[in-house]
Design a protein around this motif. Sequence first.
Motif, mmCIF file in Angstrom:
data_model
loop_
_atom_site.group_PDB
_atom_site.id
_atom_site.type_symbol
_atom_site.label_atom_id
_atom_site.label_comp_id
_atom_site.label_asym_id
_atom_site.label_seq_id
_atom_site.Cartn_x
_atom_site.Cartn_y
_atom_site.Cartn_z
ATOM 1 N N ALA A 216 13.642 -6.194 0.801
ATOM 2 C CA ALA A 216 14.261 -5.101 1.564
ATOM 3 C C ALA A 216 13.936 -3.739 0.980
ATOM 4 O O ALA A 216 13.922 -2.730 1.705
ATOM 5 N N THR A 217 13.650 -3.676 -0.317
ATOM 6 C CA THR A 217 13.416 -2.385 -0.982
ATOM 7 C C THR A 217 11.936 -2.134 -1.275
ATOM 8 O O THR A 217 11.604 -1.332 -2.143
ATOM 9 N N LEU A 218 11.053 -2.791 -0.551
ATOM 10 C CA LEU A 218 9.620 -2.609 -0.801
ATOM 11 C C LEU A 218 9.215 -1.143 -0.693
ATOM 12 O O LEU A 218 8.380 -0.647 -1.452
ATOM 13 N N PHE A 219 9.826 -0.404 0.233
ATOM 14 C CA PHE A 219 9.481 1.006 0.436
ATOM 15 C C PHE A 219 10.575 1.931 -0.118
ATOM 16 O O PHE A 219 10.835 3.004 0.425
ATOM 17 N N ILE A 236 3.298 -0.850 -6.337
ATOM 18 C CA ILE A 236 2.238 -1.744 -5.875
ATOM 19 C C ILE A 236 1.120 -0.989 -5.169
ATOM 20 O O ILE A 236 -0.071 -1.259 -5.380
ATOM 21 N N LEU A 237 1.464 -0.015 -4.330
ATOM 22 C CA LEU A 237 0.443 0.745 -3.606
ATOM 23 C C LEU A 237 -0.293 1.715 -4.515
ATOM 24 O O LEU A 237 -1.524 1.786 -4.498
ATOM 25 N N LYS A 238 0.438 2.446 -5.339
ATOM 26 C CA LYS A 238 -0.144 3.557 -6.087
ATOM 27 C C LYS A 238 -0.747 3.166 -7.435
ATOM 28 O O LYS A 238 -1.693 3.820 -7.892
ATOM 29 N N HIS A 239 -0.200 2.136 -8.073
ATOM 30 C CA HIS A 239 -0.556 1.910 -9.475
ATOM 31 C C HIS A 239 -1.144 0.542 -9.785
ATOM 32 O O HIS A 239 -1.668 0.350 -10.874
ATOM 33 N N MET A 240 -1.050 -0.394 -8.882
ATOM 34 C CA MET A 240 -1.624 -1.715 -9.130
ATOM 35 C C MET A 240 -3.144 -1.628 -9.074
ATOM 36 O O MET A 240 -3.709 -0.891 -8.260
ATOM 37 N N ASN A 241 -3.820 -2.368 -9.952
ATOM 38 C CA ASN A 241 -5.279 -2.359 -9.963
ATOM 39 C C ASN A 241 -5.845 -3.042 -8.718
ATOM 40 O O ASN A 241 -5.322 -4.053 -8.258
ATOM 41 N N ARG A 309 1.661 -3.170 2.435
ATOM 42 C CA ARG A 309 1.971 -4.534 2.873
ATOM 43 C C ARG A 309 0.831 -5.503 2.522
ATOM 44 O O ARG A 309 1.068 -6.638 2.103
ATOM 45 N N TRP A 310 -0.398 -5.048 2.699
ATOM 46 C CA TRP A 310 -1.538 -5.902 2.353
ATOM 47 C C TRP A 310 -1.540 -6.192 0.864
ATOM 48 O O TRP A 310 -1.737 -7.343 0.441
ATOM 49 N N ARG A 311 -1.322 -5.153 0.070
ATOM 50 C CA ARG A 311 -1.357 -5.330 -1.384
ATOM 51 C C ARG A 311 -0.202 -6.202 -1.856
ATOM 52 O O ARG A 311 -0.347 -6.983 -2.803
ATOM 53 N N TYR A 312 0.954 -6.093 -1.224
ATOM 54 C CA TYR A 312 2.087 -6.944 -1.573
ATOM 55 C C TYR A 312 1.742 -8.414 -1.317
ATOM 56 O O TYR A 312 2.012 -9.283 -2.164
ATOM 57 N N GLN A 313 1.141 -8.703 -0.157
ATOM 58 C CA GLN A 313 0.782 -10.087 0.150
ATOM 59 C C GLN A 313 -0.253 -10.625 -0.835
ATOM 60 O O GLN A 313 -0.155 -11.763 -1.305
ATOM 61 N N GLY A 359 7.967 -6.959 -5.913
ATOM 62 C CA GLY A 359 7.982 -6.035 -4.787
ATOM 63 C C GLY A 359 9.296 -5.291 -4.610
ATOM 64 O O GLY A 359 9.354 -4.314 -3.850
ATOM 65 N N GLU A 360 10.366 -5.710 -5.288
ATOM 66 C CA GLU A 360 11.633 -4.975 -5.200
ATOM 67 C C GLU A 360 11.416 -3.555 -5.732
ATOM 68 O O GLU A 360 10.789 -3.355 -6.758
ATOM 69 N N HIS A 361 11.949 -2.583 -4.986
ATOM 70 C CA HIS A 361 11.767 -1.153 -5.310
ATOM 71 C C HIS A 361 10.289 -0.744 -5.264
ATOM 72 O O HIS A 361 9.910 0.274 -5.840
ATOM 73 N N GLY A 362 9.471 -1.554 -4.600
ATOM 74 C CA GLY A 362 8.045 -1.256 -4.507
ATOM 75 C C GLY A 362 7.275 -1.565 -5.771
ATOM 76 O O GLY A 362 6.101 -1.200 -5.885
ATOM 77 N N TRP A 363 7.886 -2.266 -6.708
ATOM 78 C CA TRP A 363 7.317 -2.420 -8.049
ATOM 79 C C TRP A 363 6.733 -3.797 -8.322
ATOM 80 O O TRP A 363 7.065 -4.794 -7.689
ATOM 81 N N TYR A 364 5.872 -3.812 -9.352
ATOM 82 C CA TYR A 364 5.510 -4.998 -10.113
ATOM 83 C C TYR A 364 5.833 -4.659 -11.574
ATOM 84 O O TYR A 364 6.300 -3.563 -11.863
ATOM 85 N N ASP A 365 5.638 -5.561 -12.490
ATOM 86 C CA ASP A 365 5.934 -5.412 -13.918
ATOM 87 C C ASP A 365 7.442 -5.554 -14.199
ATOM 88 O O ASP A 365 8.149 -6.194 -13.431
#
Length: 528
Positions: A216-219, A236-241, A309-313, A359-365
Motif C-alpha cells: 500500500a505504501t509503494l508510492f 526502488i525507482l531512484k536508487h536501486m541498481n 512498478r516494473w522495478r518492484y516486480q 517495497g513498503e515506503h517505496g524502499w528496499y534494504d
Amino acid sequence: MNIKILTMFILAVAPIFVIAQSPRKKPNIVYIMSDDHGYQAVSAYGYGLNHTPHIDRLADEGALFTRATVTNSLCAPSRAVLLTGKHSYINGKIDNEATFNWNQDNFAKILKKNGYQTALIGKIHMDGLPQGFDYSAVLIDQGEYYNPNFIVNGKKQQITGYVTDLTTDMTLDWIAKRDTAKPFCVLYHQKAPHREWLPALRHIQEYTSRTYKEPATLFDNYEGRGTAAKTAEMNILKHMNWAGDNKIPPAMMDELGISEYLSWDKAAFNNNLGRMTPDERAKWDAVYNPIMAEFRTNYRQMSDSSLMRWRYQRYMQDYLGTVAAVDDGVGRLLDFLKENGLDENTIVVYTSDQGFYLGEHGWYDKRFMYEESLRTPLIIRYPAEIKAGQSSDALVQNLDFAPTLLDYAGVQAPDDMQGESFRGLLNGNTESWRDVIYYTYYEYPSIHTVKRHYGIRTQQYKLIHFYYDVDEWELYDLEKDPQELNNVYDHPDYVQIRQRMHQKLEETRLKYKDSTTNDKQFLPVSKP
C-alpha cells in the motif's frame, strides 16, 4: 522373602530406576540464519507474497514469534549481537566497517567448553578466523551466489555450485560426520537472500513468471515523517541498481541512456554472472534475455510510476526466487534430522539477521527502526520441550539468542550478557517479560544515507531520536498507525505518552549501559 530373592529383585528393577531418574540428554542445536529475509516473505506470517512450506513446517511444529526484533538492523552487527549477547556499542561491532574482536567471549566458545562440538557454516561477514568453532567454512565478506569462495578452517577454496545449496550440503555433511558421543551446535548461515538477488536456476522460470501484489505504501511521499525518511537513498525507482539488481545488461543500459546510480552497478552484474559456468549462463540467459528484450521495447514510453512498478516486480521476482532455495534447504535439514533420529532432541531455530523492506515506503534494504527492518522472523522448534503450534507476541530480541541457547544447553550465561533467556516463555514458566526493547544504528554517513538513531519500542508505541547532523524525534502509535505514516511526537493528544516514553528511554539506556558514553560517534547532539 529370603536374601537371595530380594537381591535378585533389586538388581532387576535397578536399571529401570536409573533410567527413570537420569537427566535429559543435552539437546543438539541447529541455528539457521538467513540474510535480509523479511518476515513478510515467510508464508507462516500470513502476508501472502510467497510460499515457504518447510519454514512453515517449523512453525507448525514449534513456536513463531510475531514481534521479534533486532538491536541494530545491519548484517555484521546483528551477527555480533547473536554471538555475544551484547549490544553493538558493548561488543564493538557498531557497523559493517568496524572490527570485531574475536578474542571476546561468545556463546559458541562457552558451549565448546561445556562439551559441545561446534561449527559455523556460511556467512558471518566479519574479518578474522572465527573463534569458538571446531569447524568453520565461511564466505568471504558478502560471498557469491554462483561457484563461491569459502574459507574452510582458515584456507580459501572455490566450490562449484549454488551457494545456498552448498551451505546446506556442508552443514548436513558436518552433522553426519560429527562425534556422536557429544551434543552439537551448528550455525547454519545462508547468504541468501542478500542483494544482489540471484535465484537458483531451478527457480528462475517459475518466479520470473509471477506478478506480486504491490504494498500500500509503494508510492509513499514521507509527508508524515522527518528528515531521515525523506533523505534516505533506498528507493526502488531512484536508487536501486539497474544492472546488478534488476539484471539489465550493461550494454542495454548504455543503449537506452540509463546511467549508474552507484559506480559498482555494472561491475556487480558482470562479476555475479561472470562466475557462472557456460552451461549455467546459457540457462540464465534463456529466461532473462526475453524479459530484457521486452523492457528495451517499452522503456522509452514508461512513466516514472510504471517504471517503479516494473522495478518492484523485478525485485520481488528475484528476491522471492532466492528465498525459495533457502526454504528448500530447511526442508532438507528437517528431513535429514528425522531420518537420522535427531529430530526429537534437536533445537532448530530459524531467523534472519534483520528484517527487510519489500517495497513498503517505496524502499528496499533495512537500517531504520521502522517495523519492516526492526522486526525479524523467528521460529523455534524443540519437540522435547516446546509445544507445537505456539505463537508469541513477546518483545524478544536477537540479544536474547545467546542466553536462550545456553539455557537450553544447561549452561549458565555470563553475567555480562545483556540478553535474557526466553525459554520460560515457551514452556509456560515465565509470567512476565520485558515491556520495552532498545535499538541503535550508527552507519552514517554511508551507503543509503540512513541517519544515526536510537530508540525504544513497547507493545504499542515507538520513540526514535535521529541525531548526529540532525536533532529530530519521532513517536508512533503502532496500534492506530501500524504503517508508521504519522509522527505524533508534537501532537497534543500524546504529550503524556511522549513524557512516559522519554522516561522509559532514559531508564532503558541506563539499563543497557548506553547513557554515559563520551565517544562522539555515539553521542546524541541533544537530550529531550
